[in-house]
Design an enzyme around this catalytic site. Structure first.
Site, PDB file in Angstrom:
ATOM      1  N   THR A 154      23.974   8.007  43.416  1.00  0.00           N
ATOM      2  CA  THR A 154      25.174   7.178  43.562  1.00  0.00           C
ATOM      3  C   THR A 154      24.960   6.048  44.569  1.00  0.00           C
ATOM      4  O   THR A 154      25.332   4.905  44.277  1.00  0.00           O
ATOM      5  CB  THR A 154      26.391   8.053  43.937  1.00  0.00           C
ATOM      6  OG1 THR A 154      26.577   9.044  42.923  1.00  0.00           O
ATOM      7  CG2 THR A 154      27.647   7.222  44.080  1.00  0.00           C
ATOM      8  N   GLU A 201      26.577  -3.857  44.278  1.00  0.00           N
ATOM      9  CA  GLU A 201      26.801  -4.868  45.310  1.00  0.00           C
ATOM     10  C   GLU A 201      25.869  -6.055  45.132  1.00  0.00           C
ATOM     11  O   GLU A 201      26.288  -7.206  45.251  1.00  0.00           O
ATOM     12  CB  GLU A 201      26.616  -4.263  46.703  1.00  0.00           C
ATOM     13  CG  GLU A 201      27.737  -3.333  47.104  1.00  0.00           C
ATOM     14  CD  GLU A 201      27.856  -3.189  48.595  1.00  0.00           C
ATOM     15  OE1 GLU A 201      27.926  -4.222  49.305  1.00  0.00           O
ATOM     16  OE2 GLU A 201      27.898  -2.044  49.077  1.00  0.00           O
ATOM     17  N   HIS A 205      31.127   7.381  39.557  1.00  0.00           N
ATOM     18  CA  HIS A 205      29.820   7.613  38.944  1.00  0.00           C
ATOM     19  C   HIS A 205      30.060   8.716  37.925  1.00  0.00           C
ATOM     20  O   HIS A 205      30.245   9.870  38.290  1.00  0.00           O
ATOM     21  CB  HIS A 205      28.812   8.034  40.019  1.00  0.00           C
ATOM     22  CG  HIS A 205      27.401   7.990  39.567  1.00  0.00           C
ATOM     23  ND1 HIS A 205      26.355   8.123  40.448  1.00  0.00           N
ATOM     24  CD2 HIS A 205      26.825   7.834  38.348  1.00  0.00           C
ATOM     25  CE1 HIS A 205      25.207   8.042  39.794  1.00  0.00           C
ATOM     26  NE2 HIS A 205      25.480   7.883  38.514  1.00  0.00           N
TER      27      HIS A 205
END
Length: 124
Positions: A33, A41, A67
């Site tokens: 994750t 990002e 996720h």
């Protein structure tokens, strides 16, 4: 100029270096994750970089993701971002990550436009 609708896509192959076992977020050799978040990002940051004034950058401020599926080593992942809101220095993105079987991650990410020099001066 920063406007809603700016999109970006990045692809990566899941390697041992980005697994939960390697980065410390779990014990299994599947896409971590934290690695997925870093891809999200980066995809968002890279999407707006060409539109920023000289000396400006962006920093992450918030992320809200799910996720939803595991991805094994060797499989390709693809991240897609879209700038959905521009409010002054605040940028909000919709972001989704897919592997070769389908959606594995989804959410929103907020970044703030900053002056790079001024931002880094706080650490001097």
């Amino acid at each position: 100029m920063l406007e809603k609708g700016i999109k970006n896509t990045q692809e990566r192959v899941v390697t041992e270096d980005v697994t939960a076992a390697k980065v410390g977020s779990g014990l299994l050799p599947v896409y971590a994750t934290p690695s997925m978040i870093a891809l999200m990002e980066n995809t968002c940051a890279q999407s707006v970089a060409p539109y920023l004034e000289e000396g400006k950058g962006t920093v992450g401020g918030a992320i809200n993701i799910k996720h939803v599926a595991a991805t094994p080593v060797g499989m390709k992942v693809r991240c897609e971002s879209e700038l959905t809101e521009v409010k002054g220095r605040k940028l909000v993105f919709s972001v989704n990550v897919y592997d070769e079987k389908g959606l594995i991650g989804t959410g929103t990410h907020m970044r703030a436009v900053i002056d790079n020099k001024a931002f880094m001066s706080q650490f001097e």
